[in-house]
Design an enzyme around this catalytic site. Sequence first.
Site, short mmCIF file in Angstrom:
data_model
loop_
_atom_site.label_atom_id
_atom_site.label_comp_id
_atom_site.label_asym_id
_atom_site.label_seq_id
_atom_site.Cartn_x
_atom_site.Cartn_y
_atom_site.Cartn_z
N GLU A 166 0.87 -1.17 0.00
CA GLU A 166 0.00 0.00 0.00
C GLU A 166 0.91 1.23 0.00
OE1 GLU A 166 -2.79 0.42 3.25
OE2 GLU A 166 -3.57 2.28 2.38
N ARG A 197 5.56 -13.25 9.15
CA ARG A 197 6.22 -11.96 8.97
C ARG A 197 7.66 -12.01 9.43
NH1 ARG A 197 3.78 -6.79 8.96
NH2 ARG A 197 1.77 -7.24 8.11
N LYS A 201 4.09 0.58 9.85
CA LYS A 201 4.21 1.83 9.08
C LYS A 201 3.70 3.01 9.89
CE LYS A 201 3.17 -0.09 4.73
NZ LYS A 201 2.43 0.06 3.50
P1 ATP Z 1 0.81 -2.06 7.96
O1 ATP Z 1 2.08 -1.90 8.72
O2 ATP Z 1 0.14 -0.75 7.71
O3 ATP Z 1 -0.07 -3.16 8.45
P2 ATP Z 1 1.87 -3.69 5.89
O4 ATP Z 1 3.20 -3.75 6.54
O5 ATP Z 1 1.02 -4.89 5.82
O6 ATP Z 1 1.09 -2.48 6.50
P3 ATP Z 1 1.64 -3.44 3.03
O7 ATP Z 1 2.03 -2.30 2.19
O8 ATP Z 1 0.23 -3.85 3.00
O9 ATP Z 1 2.12 -3.07 4.47
O10 ATP Z 1 2.57 -4.68 2.74
C1 ATP Z 1 2.83 -5.18 1.45
C2 ATP Z 1 3.19 -6.62 1.52
O11 ATP Z 1 4.32 -6.82 2.35
C3 ATP Z 1 2.07 -7.45 2.12
O12 ATP Z 1 1.94 -8.62 1.32
C4 ATP Z 1 2.54 -7.76 3.49
O13 ATP Z 1 2.03 -8.99 3.93
C5 ATP Z 1 4.05 -7.79 3.33
N1 ATP Z 1 4.72 -7.45 4.57
C6 ATP Z 1 4.57 -6.34 5.31
N2 ATP Z 1 5.31 -6.38 6.42
C7 ATP Z 1 5.97 -7.57 6.40
C8 ATP Z 1 6.90 -8.23 7.28
N3 ATP Z 1 7.30 -7.66 8.41
N4 ATP Z 1 7.36 -9.44 6.92
C9 ATP Z 1 6.97 -10.01 5.77
N5 ATP Z 1 6.11 -9.46 4.91
C10 ATP Z 1 5.60 -8.26 5.21
#
Ligand code: ATP
Length: 563
Positions: free
Chosen positions: A40, A266, A276
């Site tokens: 996003e 994650r 974020k």
């Molecule tokens: P927020 O912190 O606002 O929940 P988000 O970290 O999920 O947002 P996105 O932009 O939706 O942010 O993430 C894009 C992709 O990266 C998604 O598929 C998400 O699952 C993955 N992602 C985000 N953070 C991690 C992480 N710490 N480890 C692995 N994958 C991640």
Amino acid sequence: MSDMINEAAEAPVDFIRAIVAEEVKAGKHGGNVMTRFPPEPNGYLHIGHAKALCLDFGIADEFNGKCNLRMDDTNPTKENYEYVNSIIEDVKWLGFDPEERIYFASDYFERMYECAVELIKRGKAYVCDLSFEEWEQYRGNLTEPGKNSPNRDRSVEENLDLFQRMRNGEFEDGAMVLRAKIDMASPNINMRDPVLYRIRREHHFRHGDKWCIYPMYDFAHPLEDAFEGITHSLCTLEFEIHRPFYDWLLETLDYPHRPRQIEFSRLNLNYTVMSKRKLLQLVKENHVNGWDDPRMPTISGLRRRGVPAAAVRNFIKGVGITKFDGVTDMVRLENSIREELNATAPRFLAVLDPIPVEIINYPETPVEPLIAVNNPEDPEAGSRELAFGRKLYIDRADFMIEPPKGYFRLAPGKEVRLRYGYYIKCESYETDADGNVTKVLCSYDPETRGGSSPDGRKVKGTIHWVNADTAIEAEIRLYDRLFTAEFPGLENGEKVDFLTQLNPDSVKTVTGYLEPALGALAVGSVVQFERTGYFAVDPDTEKAGKMVFNRTVSLKDSWNKKK
Ligand code: ATP
Ligand code: MG
């Protein structure tokens, strides 16, 4: 891309790669693999995103497939082009190429709207105008089933009319929503007639005020995947309980080739934050200097700090893909960085905490240059010349008036080797009124040029130095971890404000004295200062009028020693 494929070939086979391999072999989707990385654009990418994107792009590469970079911009409030551009830059810097496949989920709003209309026509969605309080009462909870909304049995015609009027802007924000019609008694709350569309008069950075209704993530995401022909939709574990709805939606709309959602854990790293919201707060409240501050766990921060993309990829590969939540130690990332830079970074001499040394039997002007090897790990890196001289700087830690046993550096009456230079012996020293050493007076042995003595005399210590007359002064930013707490936000198991755990010493700026060759480095270059650490030329160099270096990482894991 060829080095990436080699890296991928060595990658251990995790459970996701095993599933994909099996499906490809069985000829599912005609043997094609299509993945997507869907950030996003409401912030910069961080090291956690690197895990997801190395997996998405990595699997596409390994199975001769493609990976789309899709901006998941269905929630207009916090999205903008600054984030879009940074995401594209970071993905490419990490070594992945989306080519022309950069998509925006918001460009599918019209098609999504049509899908919602289709659901209504099939009797699978309805407009609901329960108030917030009523909504709470009807929803049920984890142990009790919910109740059907009184709006659930509206006719298809009435629903079509209301939904059209929602789109036309005839109702207030929040006055009603479109819901799926599934099962209010489902043990999975996500299946209790979830919301598909809500009314929000928000300006979208890409579509302006064209829309006043916006789709919910759970509705939008499976459709985006289906529109793009995604075969494997890889996401983090929290989406596991959303998977039944993902499948329900595409099944209900009769999509013939349905993508398969697979969840993995994650990446969590200690001593930092990855939400974020928190990263944005650090930026907005000026606890750091922007998203690319070298202390941030963002890709742009790591890049500015001097971390090579290959070190990030190797780190991610080492962490692996599983379904178990855990915390990865920051030391692993730091070790990946050291390992990569050890092989690639040329080495130079720099003194960050100087004391003057005078070589009392050396002429005022240098006689001959010394030869220094650029990188002993890389024969192709060549060599360079160093000017020796009468006035030098050495590091304060390399001289002690009363050395403890086992200290092999400089001390009164003791002899050491100067890196690439001569043996020198401390004859005397000067101090100020407080007893601080202000100067060390040494003699040198002209026979020991190059670092060994013809009479076989050995010295145990080798120290680094610079010529005080030719050294350049540079601003050196010594970074440490951004937080003192291993799990920011927690203290002794209790919740606390993560900002109270910021490390007050996360950056310390000093003036360093560098061999002159370092003055010619371009912004972004990463070098080793021998015996000290790895340092990268910061973009501020251009406006500072002098070289500015960021410490990428120290040579050893100094953090563990400190504890
Ligand atoms: P927020 O912190 O606002 O929940 P988000 O970290 O999920 O947002 P996105 O932009 O939706 O942010 O993430 C894009 C992709 O990266 C998604 O598929 C998400 O699952 C993955 N992602 C985000 N953070 C991690 C992480 N710490 N480890 C692995 N994958 C991640
Ligand atoms: Mg998300």
